[in-house]
Design a protein around this motif. Structure first.
Motif, short mmCIF file in Angstrom:
data_model
loop_
_atom_site.label_atom_id
_atom_site.label_comp_id
_atom_site.label_asym_id
_atom_site.label_seq_id
_atom_site.Cartn_x
_atom_site.Cartn_y
_atom_site.Cartn_z
N LEU A 37 -52.74 67.93 60.53
CA LEU A 37 -53.90 68.69 60.05
C LEU A 37 -53.69 69.15 58.61
O LEU A 37 -52.63 69.68 58.26
N LYS A 80 -55.87 71.12 55.27
CA LYS A 80 -57.06 71.90 54.86
C LYS A 80 -57.61 71.33 53.55
O LYS A 80 -56.88 71.13 52.58
N ASN A 99 -57.91 65.87 60.19
CA ASN A 99 -56.72 65.24 60.76
C ASN A 99 -56.40 63.98 59.98
O ASN A 99 -57.21 63.05 59.93
N LYS A 124 -62.39 73.27 55.45
CA LYS A 124 -62.29 72.69 56.79
C LYS A 124 -60.94 72.01 56.96
O LYS A 124 -60.30 71.58 56.00
N TRP A 125 -60.53 71.90 58.23
CA TRP A 125 -59.28 71.21 58.54
C TRP A 125 -59.59 69.80 59.03
O TRP A 125 -60.43 69.62 59.92
N VAL A 169 -52.48 71.11 52.37
CA VAL A 169 -53.81 71.10 51.75
C VAL A 169 -54.04 69.74 51.11
O VAL A 169 -53.10 69.00 50.82
#
Length: 415
Positions: free
Chosen positions: A184, A186, A179, A176-177, A156
């Motif tokens: 990845l 969150k 990069n 939302k995720w 996160v």
């Protein structure tokens, strides 16, 4: 009789309009300049102290440097000074003054953040759970990184306002995720839009210290940590003790000024307060000096008035006017000119400052300006006007006393 005296003062002021306007201009200009100086000085002070708004006052930030002096051990000159989790644990256990402590680790290079088809470059930082309690970064949406995020190494992150704006315009990326350099994460929080001094934070991504070390850096060391001291703790004394402790623990000379860089927020705030106290005294000196020139001008004009009205004063005294009534007449004119000019300068200053603030507000983003507004210190200005009136009375005292002592015979012979 009082109404007659006031009518006489008004008549006298009207009779010599040009002279009185020029005399009062110096006083009005002095009040006007004083208001601008104080308003600008206070606005500059507020802007500088916004620099510290993201830090708790009684906090200290420690930055590791490089050893520059031979301390008689195996560490060579140029060796970087770094910290680890065990050191921070020992600091908290050793020093009772420490309330919170948190590490901060930076990625060596800027990271590429991607969301859908948009990219942005940002500064990646790994932080502890207490980071957002020591560095007061306000969130516009979402939450900060908590203890469970760290312990579970949850992927996160908290992102800066600018990163959120570029990647999704005005839409929030909460939930939302994104990069981050191939991993990845969150988004759980978005920072509030800050001032021009907080652009570094607005272009940063914050992840938990464990996640940072797992995904981006296998090293367990870092070069920055922050400390929040308990109330009533002396940050100055603690700073000296901390530097001595770190010198012994990390094997460098405590007098080595390049081994550590310590930012003592409390000391910095105190230093700036002393600086602005000096600046304010200087601004008052400049403003008062300008006012004094106006006061001297009033005194000179009163002398001219007494000389011009010598014959009139002689008639008044021949008809039974007392010396104190003559004294009151001259003093009243002096005070009237000073008070009227002071009020005009005050109103002009308020108008100009209000207009300037309005222009700044509609023309610029005040968060991007060092001086976002000019402040009106009404108590200081009103005090200045009161002192000005008193000074005006004092300026007219000598001419008034001279007028009250005029002999009726001599005065009538001067016609």
């Amino acid at each position: 009789m009082m109404s007659d005296r006031y009518s006489e003062i008004i008549y006298s002021l009207k009779k010599h309009k040009t002279r009185n306007v020029l005399t009062g201009f110096g006083v009005a200009w002095g009040i006007f300049i004083l208001m601008l100086l104080l308003g600008t000085g206070q606005g500059l002070q507020d802007g500088i102290f916004r620099l510290f708004s993201s830090f708790v006052k009684n906090s200290i930030w420690v930055y590791g440097g490089q050893i520059s002096e031979d301390a008689g051990n195996n560490y060579q000159v140029g060796t970087p000074v770094v910290f680890d989790e065990s050191l921070l644990t020992d600091i908290k256990q050793r020093f009772k003054e420490v309330d919170l402590i948190t590490p901060e680790i930076h990625h060596h290079q800027n990271s590429i953040i991607t969301f859908k088809n948009k990219n942005q470059i940002g500064s990646l930082k790994g932080v502890g759970t207490e980071y957002f309690d020591i560095k007061l970064l306000k969130l516009s949406k979402g939450r900060a990184i908590n203890k469970k995020d760290v312990e579970s190494q949850r992927p996160v992150c908290v992102i800066g306002h600018n990163i959120n704006k570029v990647l999704s315009k005005n839409n929030s990326l909460i939930g939302k995720w994104i990069n981050i350099s191939g991993t990845l994460f969150k988004v759980i929080g978005v920072l509030e839009k800050g001032s021009v001094f907080e652009q570094g934070e607005q272009n940063s991504i914050y992840v938990s210290i464990n996640s940072f070390q797992t995904y981006f850096n296998n090293e367990n060391t870092y070069s920055i940590f922050g400390i929040l001291l308990k109330p009533n703790s002396s940050s100055t004394i603690f700073e000296k003790e901390l530097k001595s402790f770190l010198g012994k623990r990390l094997k460098f000379d405590k007098t080595d000024n390049k081994a550590l860089f310590i930012s003592n927020v409390n000391e910095q705030v105190s230093s700036f307060k002393k600086l602005f106290s000096g600046i304010k005294l200087f601004l008052w000196f400049v403003g008062i000096s300008i006012l004094l020139s106006g006061i001297i001008g009033i005194g000179n004009i009163m002398l001219v008035i007494v000389k011009e009205r010598t014959y009139e004063i002689g008639i008044r005294k021949a008809l039974g006017a007392r010396s104190r009534s003559i004294l009151f007449m001259i003093l009243s004119e002096s005070v009237a000119i000073t008070l009227l000019a002071g009020l005009i300068g005050l109103l002009l200053g308020v108008a100009v400052i209000t207009l300037a603030n309005y222009v700044l507000k509609i023309s610029y983003d005040t968060n991007e300006l060092l001086i976002s507004s000019l402040n009106i210190n009404y108590s200081a200005v009103i005090t200045a006007v009161v002192l000005l009136v008193i000074s005006g009375a004092l300026a007219g005292l000598f001419p008034a006393k001279k007028a009250s002592e005029i002999s009726p015979v001599k005065a009538l012979n001067q016609k």
